[in-house]
Design a protein around this motif. Structure first.
Motif, PDB file in Angstrom:
ATOM      1  N   LEU A 116     -52.010 -12.937  -3.354  1.00  0.00           N
ATOM      2  CA  LEU A 116     -52.801 -12.723  -2.143  1.00  0.00           C
ATOM      3  C   LEU A 116     -51.956 -12.568  -0.883  1.00  0.00           C
ATOM      4  O   LEU A 116     -52.328 -11.817   0.017  1.00  0.00           O
ATOM      5  CB  LEU A 116     -53.789 -13.879  -1.960  1.00  0.00           C
ATOM      6  N   LEU A 117     -50.832 -13.268  -0.802  1.00  0.00           N
ATOM      7  CA  LEU A 117     -49.962 -13.125   0.358  1.00  0.00           C
ATOM      8  C   LEU A 117     -48.894 -12.057   0.148  1.00  0.00           C
ATOM      9  O   LEU A 117     -48.174 -11.704   1.081  1.00  0.00           O
ATOM     10  CB  LEU A 117     -49.278 -14.462   0.683  1.00  0.00           C
ATOM     11  N   ARG A 118     -48.800 -11.558  -1.093  1.00  0.00           N
ATOM     12  CA  ARG A 118     -47.833 -10.520  -1.450  1.00  0.00           C
ATOM     13  C   ARG A 118     -46.397 -10.962  -1.148  1.00  0.00           C
ATOM     14  O   ARG A 118     -45.601 -10.228  -0.573  1.00  0.00           O
ATOM     15  CB  ARG A 118     -48.146  -9.218  -0.724  1.00  0.00           C
ATOM     16  N   LEU A 119     -46.067 -12.203  -1.535  1.00  0.00           N
ATOM     17  CA  LEU A 119     -44.724 -12.742  -1.369  1.00  0.00           C
ATOM     18  C   LEU A 119     -44.099 -12.967  -2.740  1.00  0.00           C
ATOM     19  O   LEU A 119     -44.783 -13.419  -3.664  1.00  0.00           O
ATOM     20  CB  LEU A 119     -44.754 -14.080  -0.621  1.00  0.00           C
ATOM     21  N   PRO A 120     -42.806 -12.695  -2.918  1.00  0.00           N
ATOM     22  CA  PRO A 120     -42.141 -12.982  -4.203  1.00  0.00           C
ATOM     23  C   PRO A 120     -41.813 -14.473  -4.308  1.00  0.00           C
ATOM     24  O   PRO A 120     -40.700 -14.918  -4.019  1.00  0.00           O
ATOM     25  CB  PRO A 120     -40.864 -12.132  -4.126  1.00  0.00           C
ATOM     26  N   LEU A 217     -65.271 -13.476  19.618  1.00  0.00           N
ATOM     27  CA  LEU A 217     -64.805 -14.709  18.984  1.00  0.00           C
ATOM     28  C   LEU A 217     -64.392 -14.446  17.530  1.00  0.00           C
ATOM     29  O   LEU A 217     -63.405 -15.018  17.032  1.00  0.00           O
ATOM     30  CB  LEU A 217     -65.915 -15.766  19.031  1.00  0.00           C
ATOM     31  N   LEU A 218     -65.117 -13.532  16.867  1.00  0.00           N
ATOM     32  CA  LEU A 218     -64.753 -13.151  15.497  1.00  0.00           C
ATOM     33  C   LEU A 218     -63.398 -12.440  15.469  1.00  0.00           C
ATOM     34  O   LEU A 218     -62.568 -12.692  14.591  1.00  0.00           O
ATOM     35  CB  LEU A 218     -65.836 -12.242  14.919  1.00  0.00           C
ATOM     36  N   LEU A 219     -63.161 -11.542  16.458  1.00  0.00           N
ATOM     37  CA  LEU A 219     -61.862 -10.877  16.539  1.00  0.00           C
ATOM     38  C   LEU A 219     -60.738 -11.886  16.761  1.00  0.00           C
ATOM     39  O   LEU A 219     -59.656 -11.787  16.162  1.00  0.00           O
ATOM     40  CB  LEU A 219     -61.860  -9.844  17.672  1.00  0.00           C
ATOM     41  N   LEU A 220     -61.003 -12.863  17.629  1.00  0.00           N
ATOM     42  CA  LEU A 220     -60.001 -13.902  17.870  1.00  0.00           C
ATOM     43  C   LEU A 220     -59.735 -14.698  16.601  1.00  0.00           C
ATOM     44  O   LEU A 220     -58.579 -15.033  16.293  1.00  0.00           O
ATOM     45  CB  LEU A 220     -60.483 -14.822  18.999  1.00  0.00           C
ATOM     46  N   GLY A 221     -60.774 -14.974  15.839  1.00  0.00           N
ATOM     47  CA  GLY A 221     -60.601 -15.712  14.590  1.00  0.00           C
ATOM     48  C   GLY A 221     -59.798 -14.935  13.566  1.00  0.00           C
ATOM     49  O   GLY A 221     -58.963 -15.498  12.845  1.00  0.00           O
ATOM     50  N   VAL A 222     -60.031 -13.602  13.488  1.00  0.00           N
ATOM     51  CA  VAL A 222     -59.269 -12.783  12.535  1.00  0.00           C
ATOM     52  C   VAL A 222     -57.791 -12.759  12.903  1.00  0.00           C
ATOM     53  O   VAL A 222     -56.909 -12.878  12.053  1.00  0.00           O
ATOM     54  CB  VAL A 222     -59.859 -11.358  12.497  1.00  0.00           C
ATOM     55  N   SER A 223     -57.498 -12.592  14.209  1.00  0.00           N
ATOM     56  CA  SER A 223     -56.102 -12.601  14.645  1.00  0.00           C
ATOM     57  C   SER A 223     -55.448 -13.949  14.351  1.00  0.00           C
ATOM     58  O   SER A 223     -54.303 -14.015  13.877  1.00  0.00           O
ATOM     59  CB  SER A 223     -56.007 -12.290  16.135  1.00  0.00           C
ATOM     60  N   GLY A 224     -56.152 -15.027  14.628  1.00  0.00           N
ATOM     61  CA  GLY A 224     -55.610 -16.347  14.306  1.00  0.00           C
ATOM     62  C   GLY A 224     -55.421 -16.544  12.816  1.00  0.00           C
ATOM     63  O   GLY A 224     -54.461 -17.195  12.383  1.00  0.00           O
ATOM     64  N   LEU A 225     -56.357 -15.979  12.014  1.00  0.00           N
ATOM     65  CA  LEU A 225     -56.231 -16.082  10.559  1.00  0.00           C
ATOM     66  C   LEU A 225     -54.936 -15.425  10.075  1.00  0.00           C
ATOM     67  O   LEU A 225     -54.181 -16.013   9.287  1.00  0.00           O
ATOM     68  CB  LEU A 225     -57.444 -15.413   9.912  1.00  0.00           C
ATOM     69  N   ASN A 226     -54.662 -14.215  10.547  1.00  0.00           N
ATOM     70  CA  ASN A 226     -53.439 -13.528  10.124  1.00  0.00           C
ATOM     71  C   ASN A 226     -52.193 -14.234  10.632  1.00  0.00           C
ATOM     72  O   ASN A 226     -51.166 -14.280   9.950  1.00  0.00           O
ATOM     73  CB  ASN A 226     -53.449 -12.078  10.602  1.00  0.00           C
ATOM     74  N   LEU A 227     -52.261 -14.794  11.846  1.00  0.00           N
ATOM     75  CA  LEU A 227     -51.116 -15.543  12.360  1.00  0.00           C
ATOM     76  C   LEU A 227     -50.862 -16.793  11.515  1.00  0.00           C
ATOM     77  O   LEU A 227     -49.705 -17.095  11.162  1.00  0.00           O
ATOM     78  CB  LEU A 227     -51.363 -15.908  13.829  1.00  0.00           C
ATOM     79  N   LEU A 228     -51.922 -17.517  11.182  1.00  0.00           N
ATOM     80  CA  LEU A 228     -51.764 -18.698  10.323  1.00  0.00           C
ATOM     81  C   LEU A 228     -51.209 -18.310   8.953  1.00  0.00           C
ATOM     82  O   LEU A 228     -50.397 -19.044   8.375  1.00  0.00           O
ATOM     83  CB  LEU A 228     -53.116 -19.406  10.178  1.00  0.00           C
ATOM     84  N   ARG A 230     -49.234 -15.743   8.278  1.00  0.00           N
ATOM     85  CA  ARG A 230     -47.815 -15.395   8.375  1.00  0.00           C
ATOM     86  C   ARG A 230     -46.952 -16.645   8.536  1.00  0.00           C
ATOM     87  O   ARG A 230     -45.843 -16.724   7.993  1.00  0.00           O
ATOM     88  CB  ARG A 230     -47.592 -14.431   9.535  1.00  0.00           C
ATOM     89  N   ILE A 231     -47.433 -17.607   9.294  1.00  0.00           N
ATOM     90  CA  ILE A 231     -46.670 -18.861   9.420  1.00  0.00           C
ATOM     91  C   ILE A 231     -46.566 -19.549   8.067  1.00  0.00           C
ATOM     92  O   ILE A 231     -45.501 -20.043   7.678  1.00  0.00           O
ATOM     93  CB  ILE A 231     -47.345 -19.782  10.463  1.00  0.00           C
ATOM     94  N   TRP A 232     -47.658 -19.549   7.320  1.00  0.00           N
ATOM     95  CA  TRP A 232     -47.636 -20.203   6.008  1.00  0.00           C
ATOM     96  C   TRP A 232     -46.787 -19.427   5.000  1.00  0.00           C
ATOM     97  O   TRP A 232     -46.247 -20.010   4.060  1.00  0.00           O
ATOM     98  CB  TRP A 232     -49.060 -20.381   5.494  1.00  0.00           C
ATOM     99  N   MET A 233     -46.682 -18.115   5.194  1.00  0.00           N
ATOM    100  CA  MET A 233     -45.773 -17.340   4.340  1.00  0.00           C
ATOM    101  C   MET A 233     -44.342 -17.848   4.472  1.00  0.00           C
ATOM    102  O   MET A 233     -43.619 -18.006   3.481  1.00  0.00           O
ATOM    103  CB  MET A 233     -45.818 -15.857   4.725  1.00  0.00           C
TER     104      MET A 233
END
Length: 602
Positions: A116-120, A217-228, A230-233
């Motif tokens: 799902l994160l497409r990381l090796p 607010l939904l757009l802000l949540g999507v941006s935060g989701l992708n940021l979270l 990437r940090i977790w990656m």
């Protein structure tokens, strides 16, 4: 425990840690082609993230990873509870169960992150020794164990933070967008809000404004989701892979470079193996290493002994076995076969306090292969030296028989003749003695030339001009040739070029005397262009170069010697008019310059 085959052992290195964290937006080159994600399309303005598949993969990852984080927290608590209870029998199963669950959940996280994160996030499985307690000690000594524990500690609060953010932004935004559409169907949802004495209800305009706020607010949540995500990656790649564990690999690569240079060392095999081990051991945590190849052996570190039964078992195999040292402690013995072309040449044995990592076993496998190369090189050098000595002895025997031995036999006959005629015919006796003296002088000159050719440093000490002068003098004395020698100065050439010039001159003058039956010979060494030219010409019988047999070893040898130093060899000859041979040798810094056109190539 028998290790995988050497090829499989090497293949693990292909999946070891990367030196840099890859960009999550780019396909990782280590993934198979069918698992590489498609190139990410360009963003489409502020709403681009809503239409990207990565956003929904990240959302699905957080949805699935949240319950796994709870299970990881429970497993970590079991392991931590088992630590203070180790003195009680209950602590051991709790610790083992917690560690096993953490490892299992970490493998699930790796698969989930890869999908799902497409990381090796795949990590090569570690090779551990046989035996329950030995495996437990090996597991506790691995860096991966503590990285997984840290991952589990960080995962639960991070997933709680991500879940709160998703519920607040995505859930709240979706509810605010859906509320204006639900009010006509369910009027009871329009609950009046009293502020002081005034009552407010949602009207058409306020409901539309609420939906627009929900959308943003939904757009802000999507941006935060992708940021979270990437940090977790970054966290997942750092803790679930062997990223950051490459310090030892850097040392091993540097050691392998030094080892590769050691293989070319021209000393004895024992010294070569010793230098190889000393340079290699510094890159590993091995306590002591021993390398045996045939009758030669080398040791780096304190001496150690291996039971005979274990040596017989490990012979010709790659194994990792427990070893009881002399102080009564336990250790691990890594035994690798040193083999070349299917033939077992010896064994490399490394003693560790704990089980070595996969990378260190791969490193020692490479060192064992380098040792096999060293043994092959030493064997080839011995064979070449033996064969060269035999060929040189045969050549020297032929030279002595054809020249010095015959000359000494002639001296003996002449002196006997003189002794028989000294009273009867003193004039003829004097002529016989003069002939004997000339033969002796020629034999002496030829012997000096042979001794000069046998000395490897003769050209360096005396120079090429002196060597050619001795050769010309020998031809005058031994064969009564009229030799014209010209060499104005010592050429500024390296020893290989000088050696080639001298050998070609030897071969050419030998042919002039033995085959052409020449009476006059010219030997010249003069500068020409960006090099020096050697000319050997005679007035002998000559021959047709185009009719020369391909198997003519003398001409073939001269051509091979000239090709080795980048020289040009030319030959002019015809029946009855003699032969002229020319060899042009370029100066050391002008080896790429095109030489002059000499005679027709033989």
């Amino acid at each position: 425990m028998t290790l995988p085959t050497r090829r499989l052992l090497y293949s693990g290195a292909m999946h070891s840690g990367a030196p840099l964290l890859p960009d999550p937006r780019l396909p990782d080159p280590r993934l198979p082609q069918d698992r590489r994600p498609a190139e990410r399309p360009p963003r489409r303005g502020y709403l681009g993230e809503l239409f990207e598949g990565a956003t929904y993969r990240h959302l699905l990852y957080f949805v699935l990873a949240t319950p796994l984080s709870v299970l990881s927290g429970v497993a970590l608590c079991l392991a931590l509870v088992g630590v203070p209870l180790l003195l009680v029998l209950l602590g051991v199963p709790l610790l083992l169960l917690g560690g096993w669950c953490l490892g299992l959940l970490a493998r699930l996280d790796r698969r989930l992150g890869t999908a799902l994160l497409r990381l090796p996030l795949a990590r090569p499985a570690a090779l551990r020794p046989s035996g329950f307690w030995a495996r437990v000690r090996a597991r506790l000594g691995e860096t991966n164990t503590y990285k997984v524990m840290l991952y589990s500690v960080l995962k639960l609060p991070y997933m709680a933070l991500a879940t709160s953010w998703l519920l607040l932004t995505l859930g709240g935004g979706a509810l605010m967008i859906a509320l204006p559409f639900l009010l006509p169907l369910y009027p009871e949802l329009n609950i009046p809000v009293m502020v002081g004495e005034r009552t407010f209800e949602l009207g058409p305009y306020s409901a539309a404004l609420l939906g627009a706020c929900g959308f943003f607010l939904l757009l802000l949540g999507v941006s935060g989701l992708n940021l979270l995500a990437r940090i977790w990656m970054i966290v997942s790649y750092g803790l679930l892979t062997d990223y950051g564990e490459n310090a030892s690999a850097v040392r091993e690569v540097a050691a392998l470079r030094e080892v590769a240079a050691t293989v070319a060392y021209a000393g004895s095999l024992e010294e070569t193996l010793g230098r190889l081990l000393r340079r290699a051991q510094g890159a590993t945590s091995a306590r002591s290493v021993r390398l045996g190849v045939g009758e030669h052996s080398a040791l780096s570190g304190p001496p150690f002994s291996v039971p005979g039964s274990l040596q017989a078992t490990n012979r010709g195999r790659d194994t990792l076995s427990p070893l009881r040292n002399e102080q009564g402690g336990d250790g691990q013995l890594l035994s690798l076969a040193v083999s070349s072309r299917g033939e077992v040449l010896g064994t490399l044995e490394a003693v560790y306090d704990h089980a070595p990592s996969v990378r260190e076993m791969q490193f020692w496998a490479a060192v064992a292969d380098q040792a096999a190369v060293s043994a092959d090189i030493a064997r080839l050098i011995d064979q070449a030296q033996t064969r060269g000595s035999e060929q040189e002895r045969a050549r020297l025997a032929r030279e002595l028989h054809d020249s010095v031995a015959q000359a000494l036999y002639g001296v003996s006959l002449a002196t006997r003749t003189a002794r028989a005629l000294i009273e009867k015919n003193p004039v003829r006796a004097s002529e016989s003695l003069d002939f004997a003296v000339s033969l002796a002088d020629g034999a002496s000159a030829e012997m000096k030339a042979l001794l000069f050719a046998l000395r490897p440093d003769a050209l360096e000490e005396g120079g090429l001009v002196a060597a050619l002068s001795r050769l010309a003098e020998m031809l005058r004395l031994r064969y009564s040739l009229d030799v014209s020698f010209e060499a104005p100065a010592e050429p500024p050439l390296d020893i290989a070029a000088k050696g080639t010039l001298y050998r070609v001159a030897q071969e050419a003058t030998h042919n002039a005397v033995k085959h052409a039956r020449a009476r006059h010979l010219t030997l010249r060494l003069v500068p020409l262009g960006e090099g020096w030219r050697l000319t050997v010409s005679d007035d002998g019988a000559g021959f047709d170069p185009s009719a020369t047999r391909p198997g003519s070893l003398g001409l073939k040898s001269m051509h091979e010697r000239a090709a080795l130093i980048g020289a040009a060899l030319g030959l002019r000859s015809a029946p009855g008019v003699g032969t002229t041979l020319e060899l042009w040798v370029p100066l050391p810094d002008t080896s790429l310059v095109t030489g002059p056109v000499l005679g027709a190539q033989a």
